[in-house]
Design an enzyme around this catalytic site. Structure first.
Site, PDB file in Angstrom:
ATOM      1  N   GLU A 146     -28.203  -5.204  13.808  1.00 32.96           N
ATOM      2  CA  GLU A 146     -27.426  -4.222  14.899  1.00 32.96           C
ATOM      3  C   GLU A 146     -28.312  -4.101  16.135  1.00 32.96           C
ATOM      4  O   GLU A 146     -29.400  -4.300  16.239  1.00 32.96           O
ATOM      5  CB  GLU A 146     -27.346  -2.854  14.010  1.00 32.96           C
ATOM      6  CG  GLU A 146     -28.596  -2.319  13.370  1.00 32.96           C
ATOM      7  CD  GLU A 146     -28.488  -1.268  12.629  1.00 32.96           C
ATOM      8  OE1 GLU A 146     -27.927  -1.356  11.478  1.00 32.96           O
ATOM      9  OE2 GLU A 146     -28.584  -0.243  12.950  1.00 32.96           O
ATOM     10  N   CYS A 182     -31.098  -1.420  22.781  1.00 26.02           N
ATOM     11  CA  CYS A 182     -32.139  -1.469  21.653  1.00 26.02           C
ATOM     12  C   CYS A 182     -31.702  -2.825  20.588  1.00 26.02           C
ATOM     13  O   CYS A 182     -30.875  -2.667  20.277  1.00 26.02           O
ATOM     14  CB  CYS A 182     -31.978  -0.204  20.934  1.00 26.02           C
ATOM     15  SG  CYS A 182     -33.144  -0.022  19.322  1.00 26.02           S
ATOM     16  N   CYS A 188     -36.644  -6.394   7.090  1.00 26.66           N
ATOM     17  CA  CYS A 188     -37.930  -6.086   7.219  1.00 26.66           C
ATOM     18  C   CYS A 188     -38.811  -5.897   6.234  1.00 26.66           C
ATOM     19  O   CYS A 188     -38.381  -5.620   5.115  1.00 26.66           O
ATOM     20  CB  CYS A 188     -38.121  -4.685   8.170  1.00 26.66           C
ATOM     21  SG  CYS A 188     -39.824  -4.491   8.910  1.00 26.66           S
ATOM     22  N   CYS A 215     -41.699   0.618   5.100  1.00 23.88           N
ATOM     23  CA  CYS A 215     -41.810   2.177   5.558  1.00 23.88           C
ATOM     24  C   CYS A 215     -40.963   3.141   4.857  1.00 23.88           C
ATOM     25  O   CYS A 215     -39.672   2.772   4.863  1.00 23.88           O
ATOM     26  CB  CYS A 215     -41.563   2.406   7.151  1.00 23.88           C
ATOM     27  SG  CYS A 215     -42.882   1.655   8.096  1.00 23.88           S
ATOM     28  N   CYS A 223     -37.473   4.291   6.493  1.00 24.71           N
ATOM     29  CA  CYS A 223     -36.620   3.480   7.240  1.00 24.71           C
ATOM     30  C   CYS A 223     -35.632   2.479   6.574  1.00 24.71           C
ATOM     31  O   CYS A 223     -35.900   2.151   5.536  1.00 24.71           O
ATOM     32  CB  CYS A 223     -37.710   2.335   7.991  1.00 24.71           C
ATOM     33  SG  CYS A 223     -36.667   1.167   9.197  1.00 24.71           S
ATOM     34  N   CYS A 250     -32.396   2.946  12.821  1.00 29.11           N
ATOM     35  CA  CYS A 250     -32.606   1.541  12.579  1.00 29.11           C
ATOM     36  C   CYS A 250     -31.839   1.271  11.276  1.00 29.11           C
ATOM     37  O   CYS A 250     -32.507   1.495  10.305  1.00 29.11           O
ATOM     38  CB  CYS A 250     -34.025   1.234  12.447  1.00 29.11           C
ATOM     39  SG  CYS A 250     -34.911   2.390  13.492  1.00 29.11           S
TER      40      CYS A 250
HETATM   41  N1  SAH Z   1     -41.150  -1.981  13.090  1.00 24.11           N
HETATM   42  C1  SAH Z   1     -41.196  -1.399  14.607  1.00 24.11           C
HETATM   43  C2  SAH Z   1     -40.016  -1.255  15.289  1.00 24.11           C
HETATM   44  C3  SAH Z   1     -38.684  -0.796  14.628  1.00 24.11           C
HETATM   45  S1  SAH Z   1     -38.412   0.906  14.297  1.00 24.11           S
HETATM   46  C4  SAH Z   1     -42.138  -0.258  14.251  1.00 24.11           C
HETATM   47  O1  SAH Z   1     -42.079   0.260  13.077  1.00 24.11           O
HETATM   48  O2  SAH Z   1     -42.262   0.557  15.179  1.00 24.11           O
HETATM   49  C5  SAH Z   1     -38.328   1.852  15.763  1.00 24.11           C
HETATM   50  C6  SAH Z   1     -38.863   3.594  15.355  1.00 24.11           C
HETATM   51  O3  SAH Z   1     -37.925   4.145  14.740  1.00 24.11           O
HETATM   52  C7  SAH Z   1     -40.317   3.250  14.674  1.00 24.11           C
HETATM   53  O4  SAH Z   1     -41.084   4.201  15.333  1.00 24.11           O
HETATM   54  C8  SAH Z   1     -39.681   3.714  13.418  1.00 24.11           C
HETATM   55  O5  SAH Z   1     -40.715   4.101  12.617  1.00 24.11           O
HETATM   56  C9  SAH Z   1     -38.676   4.649  13.501  1.00 24.11           C
HETATM   57  N2  SAH Z   1     -37.994   4.901  12.585  1.00 24.11           N
HETATM   58  C10 SAH Z   1     -37.381   4.326  11.568  1.00 24.11           C
HETATM   59  N3  SAH Z   1     -36.572   4.965  10.512  1.00 24.11           N
HETATM   60  C11 SAH Z   1     -36.450   5.991  11.250  1.00 24.11           C
HETATM   61  C12 SAH Z   1     -35.490   7.090  10.534  1.00 24.11           C
HETATM   62  N4  SAH Z   1     -35.028   6.982   9.515  1.00 24.11           N
HETATM   63  N5  SAH Z   1     -35.672   8.217  11.304  1.00 24.11           N
HETATM   64  C13 SAH Z   1     -36.561   8.500  12.707  1.00 24.11           C
HETATM   65  N6  SAH Z   1     -37.176   7.342  12.920  1.00 24.11           N
HETATM   66  C14 SAH Z   1     -37.200   6.086  12.245  1.00 24.11           C
END
Ligand code: SAH
Length: 348
Positions: A91, A104, A111, A115, A118, A332
Site C-alpha cells: 500500500e 508515503c 515486516c 512492533c 503495527c 501502515c
Molecule cells: N518501519 C519503519 C517505518 C514504517 S512505520 C519505522 O518503524 O519507523 C511508520 C510509522 O508509523 C512508525 O513510526 C510506526 O511506528 C508508526 N505506526 C505503525 N503502526 C501504527 C499505528 N497503528 N498507529 C500509529 N502509528 C503507527
C-alpha cells in the site's frame, strides 16, 4: 529478468555500452523511464527498433497493478493498494498539503520487526521490495492522479533499514537530477532503530530526513512495544541520531505514537523531556491508530494536548501529526490487511 529501473544512470551507461550502443543512449532511456514515466520500450520513439528489441531481450519494466483506490471524504487523501507481479499486495498513500503533494511508500511486503501496534508486521515479512518497485509506487500514483509529487516519506509497510541497499538506491534514483529530481530534503526515511544501519545511512552523503520511531521514554516500556528495543537501547539510538545530525546537518524527527494508558501520562512526558534535552530534533506525536487484533486505544484529545504542552513548555520542538485519510484505513498495513481478509483479488 531484471528491472531496468533498478539501474542508476551510470550503471545504465555501462550496460548500454556493453550492448554495443553509444553511452548517450542511456540518458535518453533514463529520461523515458524516470521523467516521462513510460512502461513500454516501444514508446521510446527516439530509439531504433533494433535497440528497443535489445532492451526487451535484456530487461523488464515491471508494473504494479492498482487493485483498490480509496479516497478520503474528509481530506483528499488517496490510499492505493497495489498488486505486485508475484501476487502480493502493498500500500501507498497520496496526501495533499498546502506546501505540495506527498507520497508515503512501502519498502517491504510485510515486516519482521514485530512492533505490537503495527498492522504491517502481523503476518511477518514476505519479501523486500526492489528500488524499482519503490519508485513505481510513486510513478503510478503520478500517472493516475496527474499531479506532481514534491515529498516522499518511507513510512508505509516495512522497515527500510532492513532493506538497506535497495532503499539507498531508491533514494539516489528519486533525487537524481536526471530523474524525478525530488530534493533530498523532501524525503523522509523512518526506522524503528536499527542502529548500525542508521550510522551507515549517516555516511551516504544524502540530505534526507531521518525519523526514529521512539514511542517510549525508557527502554523497559519500549521493549513492551517494540522487539527491536531488545537489540538496541534508546541511548544507542539517540547516539546514532546525533551522529546523523553531525554528518548531514539534518535534524532527526522522533516519532511517538500515543497509546492511552501505555505511554501518555505526565511522568512519561517528563521522562521524554529529560531524554531528548540537548539532542537536535523534533518530536512528532501520532495518535495511535487502533488495530482490532490488539487492545491498544488512542489517547483522548485532552491527553494529547496536555502531553504536547508539557513538551513545548520545556523547550522541545513538538508537533501533532495531522491525521490524513482517517476514514480509509489510516495506518501502515491496515488496508492490505483488510483486503487480504475480505476478498483477495477483488476490485472495489
Ligand atoms: N518501519 C519503519 C517505518 C514504517 S512505520 C519505522 O518503524 O519507523 C511508520 C510509522 O508509523 C512508525 O513510526 C510506526 O511506528 C508508526 N505506526 C505503525 N503502526 C501504527 C499505528 N497503528 N498507529 C500509529 N502509528 C503507527
Amino acid at each position: 529478468m531484471k528491472d531496468i529501473r533498478n539501474l542508476t544512470l551510470d550503471e545504465l551507461k555501462t550496460e548500454i555500452e556493453n550492448l554495443g550502443e553509444a553511452r548517450y543512449r542511456a540518458s535518453q532511456i533514463f529520461e523515458w523511464l524516470h521523467v516521462k514515466l513510460v512502461r513500454d520500450f516501444d514508446e521510446m520513439s527516439n530509439l531504433s527498433k533494433d535497440l528497443r528489441n535489445k532492451l526487451k531481450n535484456n530487461y523488464e519494466i515491471s508494473n504494479l497493478k492498482p487493485v483498490r483506490v480509496s479516497e478520503s471524504k474528509i481530506d483528499s487523501t488517496k490510499k492505493f493498494l497495489f498488486e505486485t507481479p508475484d501476487g502480493n499486495f502493498i500500500e501507498s498513500v497520496w496526501m495533499q498539503y498546502h506546501h505540495g503533494n506527498s507520497v508515503c511508500i512501502s519498502s517491504q511486503i510485510g515486516c519482521r520487526m514485530g512492533c505490537r501496534f503495527c498492522a504491517s508486521t502481523i503476518d511477518g515479512l514476505e519479501r523486500s521490495l526492489t528500488s524499482a518497485e519503490m519508485l513505481e509506487q510513486i510513478y503510478e500514483i503520478i500517472r493516475i492522479t496527474g499531479e506532481k509529487v514534491s515529498n516522499v516519506v518511507v513510512m508505509g509497510m516495512g522497515e527500510p533499514m532492513d532493506n538497506y541497499d535497495n532503499v539507498i538506491k531508491f533514494v539516489k534514483l528519486l533525487t537524481c537530477k536526471d530523474g524525478l529530481n525530488i530534493s533530498g530534503r523532501s524525503v523522509t526515511v523512518s526506522t524503528c532503530g536499527i542502529v548500525p544501519m542508521m550510522k551507515k545511512f549517516a555516511e551516504e552523503g544524502l540530505q534526507v530526513t531521518l525519523a526514529l520511531s521512539l514511542h517510549a521514554p525508557n527502554d523497559a516500556k519500549r521493549r513492551e512495544l517494540m522487539p527491536i528495543a531488545n537489540s538496541y537501547s534508546i541511548k544507542e539510538c539517540l547516539e546514532a541520531c546525533d551522529y546523523y545530525f553531525e554528518k548531514t546537518g539534518r535534524r532527526v524527527s522522533y516519532e511517538y505514537a500515543l497509546v492511552s494508558g501505555v505511554n501518555d501520562n505526565d511522568e512519561e512526558a517528563e521522562e521524554l523531556i529529560k531524554l531528548l534535552k540537548g539532542h537536535n530534533g523534533h518530536v512528532n506525536l501520532i495518535p495511535v491508530n487502533p488495530l482490532k487484533e490488539r487492545d491498544y486505544k488512542r489517547s483522548d484529545k485532552s491527553r494529547i494536548f496536555a502531553f504536547q504542552n508539557k513538551l513545548e513548555k520545556n523547550g522541545i520542538n513538538v508537533t501533532i501529526r495531522r491525521e490524513m485519510g482517517k476514514d480509509i484505513d489510516g495506518a501502515c498495513g491496515q488496508l492490505r490487511r483488510r483486503h487480504n481478509e475480505e476478498a483477495p483479488g477483488v476490485l472495489s
